[in-house]
Scaffold this active site. Structure first.
Site, PDB file in Angstrom:
ATOM      1  N   LYS A 127       0.799  -1.228   0.000  1.00  0.00           N
ATOM      2  CA  LYS A 127       0.000   0.000   0.000  1.00  0.00           C
ATOM      3  C   LYS A 127       0.835   1.283   0.000  1.00  0.00           C
ATOM      4  O   LYS A 127       0.362   2.336  -0.441  1.00  0.00           O
ATOM      5  CB  LYS A 127      -0.922   0.000   1.240  1.00  0.00           C
ATOM      6  CG  LYS A 127      -2.064  -0.979   1.115  1.00  0.00           C
ATOM      7  CD  LYS A 127      -2.545  -1.472   2.457  1.00  0.00           C
ATOM      8  CE  LYS A 127      -1.834  -2.736   2.810  1.00  0.00           C
ATOM      9  NZ  LYS A 127      -2.482  -3.604   3.758  1.00  0.00           N
ATOM     10  N   GLU A 151      -5.321  -3.224  -7.256  1.00  0.00           N
ATOM     11  CA  GLU A 151      -6.570  -3.760  -6.706  1.00  0.00           C
ATOM     12  C   GLU A 151      -6.361  -4.388  -5.330  1.00  0.00           C
ATOM     13  O   GLU A 151      -7.216  -4.292  -4.449  1.00  0.00           O
ATOM     14  CB  GLU A 151      -7.147  -4.812  -7.679  1.00  0.00           C
ATOM     15  CG  GLU A 151      -8.501  -5.346  -7.292  1.00  0.00           C
ATOM     16  CD  GLU A 151      -9.556  -4.249  -7.227  1.00  0.00           C
ATOM     17  OE1 GLU A 151      -9.947  -3.750  -8.279  1.00  0.00           O
ATOM     18  OE2 GLU A 151      -9.980  -3.893  -6.103  1.00  0.00           O
ATOM     19  N   GLY A 208      -2.895 -15.105   8.360  1.00  0.00           N
ATOM     20  CA  GLY A 208      -2.287 -14.319   7.279  1.00  0.00           C
ATOM     21  C   GLY A 208      -3.019 -13.021   6.989  1.00  0.00           C
ATOM     22  O   GLY A 208      -2.839 -12.441   5.923  1.00  0.00           O
ATOM     23  N   GLU A 211      -0.634  -7.397   8.998  1.00  0.00           N
ATOM     24  CA  GLU A 211       0.609  -6.917   8.398  1.00  0.00           C
ATOM     25  C   GLU A 211       1.795  -7.552   9.125  1.00  0.00           C
ATOM     26  O   GLU A 211       1.661  -8.070  10.241  1.00  0.00           O
ATOM     27  CB  GLU A 211       0.701  -5.400   8.528  1.00  0.00           C
ATOM     28  CG  GLU A 211      -0.364  -4.640   7.773  1.00  0.00           C
ATOM     29  CD  GLU A 211      -0.321  -4.898   6.273  1.00  0.00           C
ATOM     30  OE1 GLU A 211       0.695  -4.603   5.637  1.00  0.00           O
ATOM     31  OE2 GLU A 211      -1.320  -5.411   5.739  1.00  0.00           O
ATOM     32  N   ASP A 222      -3.233   0.961   8.852  1.00  0.00           N
ATOM     33  CA  ASP A 222      -3.468   0.220   7.601  1.00  0.00           C
ATOM     34  C   ASP A 222      -4.734   0.746   6.914  1.00  0.00           C
ATOM     35  O   ASP A 222      -4.728   1.031   5.705  1.00  0.00           O
ATOM     36  CB  ASP A 222      -3.597  -1.286   7.903  1.00  0.00           C
ATOM     37  CG  ASP A 222      -3.931  -2.077   6.656  1.00  0.00           C
ATOM     38  OD1 ASP A 222      -3.017  -2.371   5.876  1.00  0.00           O
ATOM     39  OD2 ASP A 222      -5.131  -2.370   6.436  1.00  0.00           O
ATOM     40  N   LYS A 226      -5.377   2.916   3.290  1.00  0.00           N
ATOM     41  CA  LYS A 226      -6.405   2.642   2.276  1.00  0.00           C
ATOM     42  C   LYS A 226      -7.263   3.892   2.023  1.00  0.00           C
ATOM     43  O   LYS A 226      -7.699   4.137   0.888  1.00  0.00           O
ATOM     44  CB  LYS A 226      -7.252   1.451   2.711  1.00  0.00           C
ATOM     45  CG  LYS A 226      -6.427   0.160   2.697  1.00  0.00           C
ATOM     46  CD  LYS A 226      -7.044  -0.950   3.512  1.00  0.00           C
ATOM     47  CE  LYS A 226      -6.166  -2.191   3.454  1.00  0.00           C
ATOM     48  NZ  LYS A 226      -6.513  -3.202   4.444  1.00  0.00           N
TER      49      LYS A 226
HETATM   50  N1  HSE Z   1      -3.479  -6.308   7.115  1.00  0.00           N
HETATM   51  C1  HSE Z   1      -4.454  -5.989   6.143  1.00  0.00           C
HETATM   52  C2  HSE Z   1      -5.840  -6.193   6.723  1.00  0.00           C
HETATM   53  C3  HSE Z   1      -4.236  -6.845   4.932  1.00  0.00           C
HETATM   54  O1  HSE Z   1      -5.944  -6.836   7.752  1.00  0.00           O
HETATM   55  O2  HSE Z   1      -6.810  -5.707   6.158  1.00  0.00           O
HETATM   56  C4  HSE Z   1      -5.051  -6.452   3.751  1.00  0.00           C
HETATM   57  O3  HSE Z   1      -4.742  -5.156   3.323  1.00  0.00           O
END
Ligand code: HSE
Length: 341
Positions: A127, A151, A208, A211, A222, A226
């Site tokens: 990002k 995307e 997963g 981050e 985060d 966005k």
């Molecule tokens: N760490 C981010 C989240 C990953 O949890 O949304 C996706 O951008």
């Protein structure tokens, strides 16, 4: 299409698995024949072969923990830097999936510029460069007739950017509001079910979603990244982090969640972007609010438009295959736009 992959963690391995498992279908139905020619990692080494790397062997080496475990081959080069791989001139697109840095976007940003300078299409899951240097990257890509696609940076493979930039291209988008971080949404859902904060975070990491440094997720940064990406791409804004009002979920206690529940409410980390600014904030929503019912690692976004009113998209916000799917979608878009390369 020959690919250079920067980063081979959760997302990179997810992309490799998808390219392997769907190879025949992608070739037959979409005309996409994707070959990974180079992989660079932060801690597992790097591999380059102009004719392509074997994906199964690449995944096996990553599983062992070092690309040094990849078998020796004639023409295989180990330890090359990103600049050296770009300069080798054997690739069509660079896929940036290294850990996000929302302070400087480096070292990824310099690599992205080098890739565009060298004539490579650019696909990002990282990002940082899109949040902090979108205007320059876009101008460079446009001037060179290259595609800049990202995307994966917002709502994983749930097609937020394609919806906004392609399907809604004829609409004016006036604002965007939603749940844009999968980790915290998953944690809030699990904490409501009785897990502690630490247990919920550990699960989000194991799955997963988080981050590499999860403080960016739980403190709201985060989602803020966005918001900047949306502000850049949808409104042409030049907002910076300092312009946003950002907080996360670290201050929400079990008692706060119980109080919200008994009042018929639920905490959600809500991100918003408009031409004049943006914010990320944990809010108590009534259960009747559709966003209150977006659970687990799912994300949601509502785009307010002039012609259609509110358009809402709900889907995966994080995860290995979910994010890999976004990159595949971008590669297919490059394939459509640039012909078979
Ligand atoms: N760490 C981010 C989240 C990953 O949890 O949304 C996706 O951008």
């Amino acid at each position: 299409m020959k690919l250079l992959l920067i980063g081979f963690g959760v997302v990179g391995q997810g992309l490799a698995e998808i390219l392997q498992s769907k190879a025949a279908q992608l070739k037959q139905a979409q005309g996409l024949s994707a070959t990974i020619v180079g992989v660079i990692t932060g801690s597992k080494g790097s591999l380059f072969h102009a004719d392509g790397l074997d994906i199964a062997e690449l995944l096996a080496a990553a599983e062992i923990g070092s690309l040094d475990a990849y078998p020796e081959r004639t023409g295989l080069r180990r330890g090359l830097s990103a600049s050296e791989m770009i300069a080798a001139g054997d690739s069509d697109a660079l896929v940036e999936m290294s850990p996000t840095n929302l302070q400087t976007a480096q070292p990824a940003l310099a690599i992205c510029h080098q890739a565009l300078d060298a004539g490579l299409h650019l696909v990002l899951a990282n990002k940082g460069p899109v949040a902090l240097d979108y205007a320059n990257l876009r101008a460079k890509a446009l001037s060179k007739g290259l595609q800049l696609r990202y995307e994966a940076t917002v709502m994983a493979g749930t097609p937020t950017m394609q919806l906004a930039e392609e399907a809604l291209a004829g609409c004016e988008i006036r604002s965007a509001r939603g749940i844009l971080n999968g980790t915290t949404n998953y944690m809030l859902t699990r904490m409501e079910a009785g897990l502690t904060y630490a247990e919920a975070l550990a699960q989000a990491q194991a799955l997963g979603y988080a981050e590499t440094d999860p403080s960016g997720d739980v403190e709201g940064w985060d989602a803020a990244g966005k918001v900047l990406i949306l502000a850049n791409a949808l409104f042409g804004s030049s907002l910076t982090m300092a312009d946003l009002d950002v907080s996360g979920i670290t201050q929400i206690s079990a008692a706060d969640m119980a109080a919200a529940k008994s009042a018929g409410q639920r905490y959600k980390l809500i991100a918003g972007a408009s031409p004049s600014g943006g914010s990320v904030k944990a809010l108590r929503l009534p259960l009747s609010d559709p966003l209150a019912n977006v659970a687990g690692a799912a994300n949601a976004i509502t785009l307010e438009t002039d012609l259609l009113g509110a358009v809402t998209l709900i889907g995966a916000g994080a995860g290995q295959l979910e994010t890999g799917s976004a990159i595949l979608s971008d590669l297919l878009a490059i394939q459509r736009g640039a012909g078979r390369i």
